[in-house]
Design a protein around this motif. Structure first.
Motif, mmCIF file in Angstrom:
data_model
loop_
_atom_site.group_PDB
_atom_site.id
_atom_site.type_symbol
_atom_site.label_atom_id
_atom_site.label_comp_id
_atom_site.label_asym_id
_atom_site.label_seq_id
_atom_site.Cartn_x
_atom_site.Cartn_y
_atom_site.Cartn_z
ATOM 1 N N ALA A 1 29.555 41.907 40.888
ATOM 2 C CA ALA A 1 30.807 41.197 41.382
ATOM 3 C C ALA A 1 30.761 39.977 41.341
ATOM 4 O O ALA A 1 29.493 39.270 41.536
ATOM 5 C CB ALA A 1 31.086 41.849 42.598
ATOM 6 N N PHE A 2 32.012 39.059 41.249
ATOM 7 C CA PHE A 2 31.738 37.621 41.142
ATOM 8 C C PHE A 2 32.689 36.965 42.025
ATOM 9 O O PHE A 2 34.030 37.465 41.881
ATOM 10 C CB PHE A 2 31.913 37.224 39.764
ATOM 11 N N LYS A 3 32.502 35.983 42.848
ATOM 12 C CA LYS A 3 33.260 35.347 43.653
ATOM 13 C C LYS A 3 33.110 33.810 43.671
ATOM 14 O O LYS A 3 32.112 33.279 43.747
ATOM 15 C CB LYS A 3 32.956 35.742 45.388
ATOM 16 N N ASN A 4 34.229 33.126 43.517
ATOM 17 C CA ASN A 4 34.346 31.685 43.381
ATOM 18 C C ASN A 4 33.480 31.292 42.308
ATOM 19 O O ASN A 4 32.453 30.274 42.355
ATOM 20 C CB ASN A 4 34.076 31.048 44.581
ATOM 21 N N CYS A 5 33.506 31.904 41.166
ATOM 22 C CA CYS A 5 32.653 31.501 40.003
ATOM 23 C C CYS A 5 33.538 31.079 38.778
ATOM 24 O O CYS A 5 34.885 31.218 38.797
ATOM 25 C CB CYS A 5 31.751 32.545 39.388
ATOM 26 N N LYS A 6 32.901 30.493 37.869
ATOM 27 C CA LYS A 6 33.587 30.090 36.628
ATOM 28 C C LYS A 6 33.007 30.584 35.352
ATOM 29 O O LYS A 6 31.795 30.519 35.402
ATOM 30 C CB LYS A 6 33.552 28.484 36.577
ATOM 31 N N PHE A 7 33.583 31.068 34.243
ATOM 32 C CA PHE A 7 33.011 31.370 33.202
ATOM 33 C C PHE A 7 33.846 30.524 31.951
ATOM 34 O O PHE A 7 34.867 30.667 31.834
ATOM 35 C CB PHE A 7 33.585 33.093 32.927
ATOM 36 N N LEU A 8 32.991 29.880 31.171
ATOM 37 C CA LEU A 8 33.573 28.874 30.184
ATOM 38 C C LEU A 8 32.938 29.269 29.032
ATOM 39 O O LEU A 8 31.750 29.343 28.698
ATOM 40 C CB LEU A 8 33.173 27.477 30.925
ATOM 41 N N GLY A 9 33.765 29.436 28.002
ATOM 42 C CA GLY A 9 33.230 29.431 26.492
ATOM 43 C C GLY A 9 34.687 29.409 25.696
ATOM 44 O O GLY A 9 35.649 28.719 26.183
ATOM 45 N N PHE A 10 34.606 29.859 24.720
ATOM 46 C CA PHE A 10 35.861 29.864 23.558
ATOM 47 C C PHE A 10 36.196 31.157 23.230
ATOM 48 O O PHE A 10 36.970 32.052 23.673
ATOM 49 C CB PHE A 10 35.394 28.698 22.779
ATOM 50 N N GLN A 11 35.383 31.736 22.044
ATOM 51 C CA GLN A 11 35.748 32.996 21.796
ATOM 52 C C GLN A 11 34.851 33.960 22.437
ATOM 53 O O GLN A 11 33.503 33.607 22.568
ATOM 54 C CB GLN A 11 35.729 33.258 20.291
ATOM 55 N N ASP A 12 35.121 35.074 23.017
ATOM 56 C CA ASP A 12 34.594 35.984 23.745
ATOM 57 C C ASP A 12 33.668 35.498 24.939
ATOM 58 O O ASP A 12 32.398 35.681 24.948
ATOM 59 C CB ASP A 12 33.601 36.673 22.738
ATOM 60 N N THR A 13 34.252 34.864 25.781
ATOM 61 C CA THR A 13 33.493 34.240 26.943
ATOM 62 C C THR A 13 33.058 35.225 27.726
ATOM 63 O O THR A 13 31.722 35.167 28.258
ATOM 64 C CB THR A 13 34.610 33.333 27.960
ATOM 65 N N PHE A 14 33.597 36.243 28.385
ATOM 66 C CA PHE A 14 33.379 37.041 29.266
ATOM 67 C C PHE A 14 33.326 38.580 28.618
ATOM 68 O O PHE A 14 34.114 39.107 28.232
ATOM 69 C CB PHE A 14 34.287 37.381 30.428
ATOM 70 N N TYR A 15 32.132 39.479 28.435
ATOM 71 C CA TYR A 15 31.959 40.675 28.063
ATOM 72 C C TYR A 15 31.186 41.818 28.989
ATOM 73 O O TYR A 15 30.126 41.360 29.676
ATOM 74 C CB TYR A 15 31.121 40.578 26.718
ATOM 75 N N ALA A 16 31.740 42.876 29.016
ATOM 76 C CA ALA A 16 30.989 43.867 29.657
ATOM 77 C C ALA A 16 31.565 45.193 29.204
ATOM 78 O O ALA A 16 32.333 45.513 28.673
ATOM 79 C CB ALA A 16 31.733 44.010 31.223
ATOM 80 N N GLY A 17 30.270 46.054 28.942
ATOM 81 C CA GLY A 17 30.090 47.146 28.252
ATOM 82 C C GLY A 17 30.766 48.518 28.787
ATOM 83 O O GLY A 17 31.084 48.321 29.896
ATOM 84 N N ASN A 18 31.081 49.452 28.152
ATOM 85 C CA ASN A 18 31.455 50.830 28.514
ATOM 86 C C ASN A 18 30.727 51.207 29.610
ATOM 87 O O ASN A 18 29.630 51.109 29.795
ATOM 88 C CB ASN A 18 31.480 51.804 27.383
ATOM 89 N N GLY A 19 31.668 51.787 30.615
ATOM 90 C CA GLY A 19 30.785 52.444 31.925
ATOM 91 C C GLY A 19 30.447 51.728 32.850
ATOM 92 O O GLY A 19 29.889 51.994 33.910
ATOM 93 N N THR A 20 30.799 50.333 32.792
ATOM 94 C CA THR A 20 30.580 49.189 33.917
ATOM 95 C C THR A 20 31.832 49.146 34.683
ATOM 96 O O THR A 20 32.843 49.228 34.404
ATOM 97 C CB THR A 20 29.984 48.037 33.115
ATOM 98 N N LEU A 21 31.497 48.643 35.931
ATOM 99 C CA LEU A 21 32.525 48.285 36.832
ATOM 100 C C LEU A 21 32.274 46.881 37.155
ATOM 101 O O LEU A 21 31.316 46.331 37.900
ATOM 102 C CB LEU A 21 32.588 49.227 38.039
ATOM 103 N N GLN A 22 33.475 45.910 37.208
ATOM 104 C CA GLN A 22 33.225 44.750 37.842
ATOM 105 C C GLN A 22 34.336 44.447 38.819
ATOM 106 O O GLN A 22 35.370 44.791 38.463
ATOM 107 C CB GLN A 22 33.499 43.563 36.830
ATOM 108 N N TYR A 23 33.927 43.564 39.607
ATOM 109 C CA TYR A 23 35.047 43.172 40.674
ATOM 110 C C TYR A 23 34.966 41.445 40.566
ATOM 111 O O TYR A 23 33.984 41.033 40.819
ATOM 112 C CB TYR A 23 34.815 43.347 42.116
ATOM 113 N N VAL A 24 36.019 40.837 40.128
ATOM 114 C CA VAL A 24 35.968 39.153 40.064
ATOM 115 C C VAL A 24 37.279 38.719 40.944
ATOM 116 O O VAL A 24 38.477 39.235 40.609
ATOM 117 C CB VAL A 24 36.144 39.173 38.486
ATOM 118 N N THR A 25 36.663 38.017 41.896
ATOM 119 C CA THR A 25 37.729 37.334 42.771
ATOM 120 C C THR A 25 37.719 35.654 42.847
ATOM 121 O O THR A 25 36.675 35.246 42.664
ATOM 122 C CB THR A 25 37.595 38.057 44.087
ATOM 123 N N ASP A 26 38.688 35.190 42.851
ATOM 124 C CA ASP A 26 38.913 33.858 43.137
ATOM 125 C C ASP A 26 37.938 32.893 42.157
ATOM 126 O O ASP A 26 37.481 32.068 42.598
ATOM 127 C CB ASP A 26 38.410 33.311 44.579
#
Length: 333
Positions: A162-187
């Motif tokens: 889980a991620f709160k008040n975060c930044k993810f910076l890139g260009f192609q393919d910034t944020f990757y998460a694989g099969n069977g995983t669970l994320q909560y991303v807020t603010d």
């Protein structure tokens, strides 16, 4: 200081001054002291327990069942950070999201020390594999450049994160998460160009900003057929660079058949294409892709012009994509 496998406690005192009411009665200045405890502190100037984030992660005892918090002071930490599967319940807490930055510049075609390409999944600046990971006020960044091709800011293999008040910076393919995983991303803020949120995970994004730096695709889901949920974006803002032309960005394209992406009550800028979705040059994907929207707004939300193989949800259908339905009893923050 003995650092061997022991939880190290450091104390930060934050003073908050209480201001007096605007009247003629003299008020004594009061101070309320809040004491916050962290298990480890990372500081580049040597004022913490470690100078690098990876050193702190290495010092976390394996198999934790309660949060173990690493406080990271402001700084640009150019290092590849890996939270291994043995390090559970690790929590990163940054001092300031704009100034606490984990960064690296690998990319898929770059050669490693063995002369082999890193590949897409291996190009990340940060790898999260320990279950029940959380992060607050951290920027995860890949600085390889807009023309470097696939280059991940983060690669998530942890069952839950889980991620709160975060930044993810890139260009192609910034944020990757694989099969069977669970994320909560807020603010949080996620920036990129092509497929910059991708993979087969279930991920609930709430009150986030998805920002395009140039034309491309927001998502490239590869949701397994048997998986009920893919990406759910609820009350997010879809924005773009000021010089990006209108109708130049797709909401998504299916990296694999059965891709599942839903936008609920989001605000979409004019850079979003009226048709919304792309089939990745394969009409068979139109038969399996699970793309849907519900009551978004803004110039980029043109429900009547979307591709025929996407769906506009009813109010009852939209309820199926609530945070409670997706995350269940899990409440990481």
């Amino acid at each position: 200081m003995d650092l061997k496998y022991a939880a190290l406690i450091s104390v930060l005192s934050l003073s908050l001054s209480c201001s007096s009411k605007a009247d003629d009665t003299p008020k004594k200045e009061e101070q309320q002291i809040e004491t916050v405890k962290y298990d480890l502190i990372v500081a580049q100037d040597g004022s913490g327990n470690f100078k690098t984030i990876q050193e702190a992660v290495n010092a976390v005892p394996s198999g934790k069942t309660k949060p173990f918090t690493i406080y990271i002071k402001n700084g640009i930490y150019k290092e590849i950070v890996t939270v291994p599967s043995s390090k559970t319940f690790v929590s990163f807490k940054g001092e300031n999201v704009e100034k606490t930055i984990i960064t690296y510049d690998n990319y898929a075609k770059r050669l490693n020390s063995e002369g082999k390409e890193y590949g897409t999944s291996g190009s990340a600046s940060v790898f999260i594999n320990g279950n029940n990971f959380t992060a607050e006020q951290i920027t995860f960044e890949n600085t390889s450049g807009i023309d470097a091709g696939q280059a991940l800011a983060i690669n998530i293999g942890a069952p839950k994160s889980a991620f709160k008040n975060c930044k993810f910076l890139g260009f192609q393919d910034t944020f990757y998460a694989g099969n069977g995983t669970l994320q909560y991303v807020t603010d949080s803020y996620i920036g990129g160009t092509v497929d910059f949120i991708f993979g087969g995970s279930t991920a609930f994004f709430e009150n986030c900003i998805l920002h395009s730096f140039r034309d491309g695709y927001l998502t490239a889901a590869s949701t397994p057929q048997e998986q009920k949920y893919g990406y759910i974006f609820q009350k997010c803002k879809i924005t773009a660079a000021s010089d990006l032309k209108k109708a130049s960005v797709y909401l998504g394209r299916p990296w694999r058949p059965y891709a599942n992406v839903v936008f609920v009550e989001c605000e979409m800028g004019g850079h979003i294409r009226p048709e919304g979705w792309h089939n990745w040059g394969n009409t068979d994907n139109e038969k399996t892709a699970r793309y849907a929207e519900y009551e978004s707004k803004g110039e980029g939300y043109q429900a009547g012009k979307r591709v025929s193989w996407s769906k506009q949800l009813t109010a009852e259908e939209a309820k199926l994509y609530s945070k409670q339905n997706v995350l269940g009893s899990w409440n990481p923050f």
